[in-house]
Design a protein around this motif. Structure first.
Motif, PDB file in Angstrom:
ATOM      1  N   GLY A   1     -24.109 -10.188 -85.189  1.00  0.00           N
ATOM      2  CA  GLY A   1     -24.076  -9.961 -86.506  1.00  0.00           C
ATOM      3  C   GLY A   1     -22.838 -10.668 -87.058  1.00  0.00           C
ATOM      4  O   GLY A   1     -22.861 -11.224 -88.163  1.00  0.00           O
ATOM      5  N   LEU A   2     -21.905 -10.297 -86.747  1.00  0.00           N
ATOM      6  CA  LEU A   2     -20.299 -10.904 -87.149  1.00  0.00           C
ATOM      7  C   LEU A   2     -20.312 -12.394 -86.705  1.00  0.00           C
ATOM      8  O   LEU A   2     -19.921 -12.958 -87.864  1.00  0.00           O
ATOM      9  N   GLY A   3     -20.879 -12.940 -85.759  1.00  0.00           N
ATOM     10  CA  GLY A   3     -20.834 -14.457 -85.684  1.00  0.00           C
ATOM     11  C   GLY A   3     -21.818 -14.981 -86.846  1.00  0.00           C
ATOM     12  O   GLY A   3     -21.325 -16.117 -87.393  1.00  0.00           O
ATOM     13  N   ALA A   4     -22.842 -14.598 -87.101  1.00  0.00           N
ATOM     14  CA  ALA A   4     -24.024 -14.911 -87.813  1.00  0.00           C
ATOM     15  C   ALA A   4     -23.169 -14.667 -89.428  1.00  0.00           C
ATOM     16  O   ALA A   4     -23.328 -15.724 -90.076  1.00  0.00           O
ATOM     17  N   LEU A   5     -22.374 -13.849 -89.690  1.00  0.00           N
ATOM     18  CA  LEU A   5     -21.893 -13.462 -91.065  1.00  0.00           C
ATOM     19  C   LEU A   5     -20.600 -14.374 -91.062  1.00  0.00           C
ATOM     20  O   LEU A   5     -20.824 -15.355 -92.084  1.00  0.00           O
ATOM     21  N   TYR A   6     -19.757 -14.561 -90.174  1.00  0.00           N
ATOM     22  CA  TYR A   6     -18.464 -15.337 -90.389  1.00  0.00           C
ATOM     23  C   TYR A   6     -19.174 -17.200 -90.259  1.00  0.00           C
ATOM     24  O   TYR A   6     -18.536 -17.535 -91.152  1.00  0.00           O
ATOM     25  N   LEU A   7     -19.728 -17.334 -89.071  1.00  0.00           N
ATOM     26  CA  LEU A   7     -20.012 -18.642 -89.149  1.00  0.00           C
ATOM     27  C   LEU A   7     -20.961 -19.103 -90.206  1.00  0.00           C
ATOM     28  O   LEU A   7     -21.095 -20.441 -90.797  1.00  0.00           O
ATOM     29  N   GLY A   8     -21.959 -18.232 -90.763  1.00  0.00           N
ATOM     30  CA  GLY A   8     -22.743 -18.411 -91.970  1.00  0.00           C
ATOM     31  C   GLY A   8     -21.829 -18.995 -93.046  1.00  0.00           C
ATOM     32  O   GLY A   8     -22.151 -19.911 -93.989  1.00  0.00           O
ATOM     33  N   ILE A   9     -20.897 -18.123 -93.448  1.00  0.00           N
ATOM     34  CA  ILE A   9     -19.969 -18.053 -94.699  1.00  0.00           C
ATOM     35  C   ILE A   9     -19.250 -19.620 -94.308  1.00  0.00           C
ATOM     36  O   ILE A   9     -19.215 -20.615 -95.366  1.00  0.00           O
ATOM     37  N   PHE A  10     -18.879 -19.931 -93.289  1.00  0.00           N
ATOM     38  CA  PHE A  10     -17.949 -21.116 -92.963  1.00  0.00           C
ATOM     39  C   PHE A  10     -18.767 -22.379 -93.087  1.00  0.00           C
ATOM     40  O   PHE A  10     -18.449 -23.495 -93.501  1.00  0.00           O
TER      41      PHE A  10
END
Length: 179
Positions: A13-22
């Motif tokens: 979930g954090l990976g999707a959050l961070y990489l989605g933002i970037f």
């Protein structure tokens, strides 16, 4: 949900959050004409929705199955990210001072790609290495294109890094949803 499953779901979930933002940020780097501008906007929206989905799954995984965080790993993660930002920032200043500011996105893209290598073992995600290689290849393609043609380097790296990060964020989101 077991503690291990909760941690994996939270990490994805954090990976999707961070990489989605970037990915959203990278899609906003290039100045492009239509139809590419429309595609970049669509990529930004998709990346933002992916980040929102990752944020929701992360918040939901904070419960009993998520388990406690690893403080030492958190410090190492922070150190890697601080080093990444420092290197990118100092490099951007040097390029700007040299009159080569059009290549700042290339440098930042290369630094982003390189930071995935120490993150892979820390996060227990070996697929971050091929992502790092692909991001570095995009930086190289942007450099070569920017030097050899009239196509702006930022267009190449913004589009390429955005697509790669969105793809990885979608993969992480899908895994978190299945988890």
């Amino acid at each position: 949900m077991s503690v291990a499953e909760g941690r994996l779901r939270r990490q994805d979930g954090l990976g999707a959050l961070y990489l989605g933002i970037f990915a959203t940020v990278w899609f906003s780097v290039p100045a492009a004409e239509q139809p590419l501008r429309g595609a970049l906007l669509a990529g930004s929206v998709a990346a933002l929705l992916t980040a929102v989905g990752g944020g929701i799954l992360t918040a939901r995984s904070r419960g009993a199955g998520a388990g406690p965080g690893d403080r030492a790993a958190g410090r190492r993660y922070l150190l890697i990210v601080v080093a990444e930002f420092a290197l990118a920032g100092l490099g951007a200043l040097a390029l700007a001072a040299a009159g080569w500011s059009q290549f700042i996105p290339v440098l930042v893209c290369a630094v982003v790609g390189l930071h995935f290598f120490p993150l892979a073992p820390l996060l227990g995600d070996p697929l971050l290495r091929p992502l790092g290689v692909a991001i570095c290849a995009v930086a190289l393609a942007g450099l070569v294109t920017g030097l050899a043609t009239g196509v702006p380097a930022g267009l190449v790296v913004g589009t390429g890094a955005g697509v790669l990060l969105l793809g990885y964020a979608l993969r992480a989101l899908a895994r978190a949803v299945r988890g």
